[in-house]
Write an enzyme that holds these catalytic residues in place. Structure first.
Site, short mmCIF file in Angstrom:
data_model
loop_
_atom_site.label_atom_id
_atom_site.label_comp_id
_atom_site.label_asym_id
_atom_site.label_seq_id
_atom_site.Cartn_x
_atom_site.Cartn_y
_atom_site.Cartn_z
N HIS A 115 -22.72 3.42 -0.31
CA HIS A 115 -21.58 3.71 0.72
C HIS A 115 -20.87 2.65 1.18
O HIS A 115 -20.83 2.19 2.45
CB HIS A 115 -22.12 4.62 1.80
CG HIS A 115 -21.05 5.47 2.42
ND1 HIS A 115 -20.19 5.12 3.73
CD2 HIS A 115 -20.16 6.48 2.03
CE1 HIS A 115 -19.33 5.93 3.90
NE2 HIS A 115 -19.52 6.83 2.82
N ILE A 165 -19.21 0.69 4.10
CA ILE A 165 -18.66 1.40 5.44
C ILE A 165 -19.96 2.14 5.90
O ILE A 165 -20.45 2.81 5.09
CB ILE A 165 -17.48 2.02 4.91
CG1 ILE A 165 -16.35 1.16 4.24
CG2 ILE A 165 -16.96 2.90 6.20
CD1 ILE A 165 -15.28 1.79 3.80
N GLY A 205 -19.47 8.24 8.56
CA GLY A 205 -19.09 8.83 9.68
C GLY A 205 -20.19 9.62 10.36
O GLY A 205 -20.31 9.60 11.63
N VAL A 206 -20.72 10.35 9.52
CA VAL A 206 -21.81 11.39 10.06
C VAL A 206 -22.99 10.53 10.66
O VAL A 206 -23.66 10.99 11.67
CB VAL A 206 -22.34 12.39 8.97
CG1 VAL A 206 -21.28 13.10 8.20
CG2 VAL A 206 -22.98 11.50 7.86
N GLU A 240 -24.45 11.03 14.39
CA GLU A 240 -25.78 11.17 14.72
C GLU A 240 -26.23 9.96 15.67
O GLU A 240 -26.92 10.31 16.67
CB GLU A 240 -26.56 10.93 13.31
CG GLU A 240 -28.05 10.90 13.55
CD GLU A 240 -28.76 12.39 14.21
OE1 GLU A 240 -29.99 12.06 14.59
OE2 GLU A 240 -28.15 13.38 14.01
#
Length: 152
Positions: free
Chosen positions: A56, A62, A65-66, A70
């Protein structure tokens, strides 16, 4: 709450508070805690060695976002453990709802993610938190997160 609590709280103490472990322990340090207003500031050092950077995205890593969301939820869990003490220690907190998530800027290796979280409500076994993730003082992501406690 432990009256002898010293800040910053390091990773060893954090591992006593929440059950997460590598590679999913996303809080490295607690740098601020206000028990009265139920606010916490935690730190996550974003390293190129994180396993998710392999996919990723290769060549342009990067932070997903998840995982930032978290990390905010984990900071809320640490705060809940520190502010409620024994009442919370037998519970695991599961994220059950995310609302109004916003991603304003990419987080890349070398960034220091500061997780600013405030508990908005705690009703029985449900906690509602608002969190902002910041890099160099700039908000990179924010969300409202609901977590439910269950016997651990």
């Amino acid at each position: 709450m432990n009256d002898t609590l010293q800040l910053p709280i390091d990773i060893t103490h954090i591992q006593e508070l929440i059950p997460h472990r590598y590679p999913f322990l996303l809080v490295d340090k607690v740098v601020e805690l206000d028990v009265d207003t139920k606010q916490i500031v935690c730190q996550k050092n974003v390293s190129y060695n994180e396993p998710y950077f392999q996919g990723h995205f290769p060549g342009r890593p990067i932070m997903p976002g998840v995982l930032i969301i978290e990390a905010l939820a984990q900071a809320g869990g640490v705060m809940t453990q520190l502010t409620l003490g024994r009442d919370a220690q037998s519970k695991l907190f599961y994220m059950v709802k995310v609302e109004n998530a916003r991603f304003n800027k990419q987080v890349i290796p070398g960034d220091v993610l500061m997780l600013h979280v405030q508990m908005k409500r705690l009703i029985r076994n449900m906690g509602w938190y608002y969190g902002e993730a910041r890099v160099n003082g700039e908000v990179v992501a924010s969300a409202e997160v609901m977590c439910a406690g269950a016997k651990g």
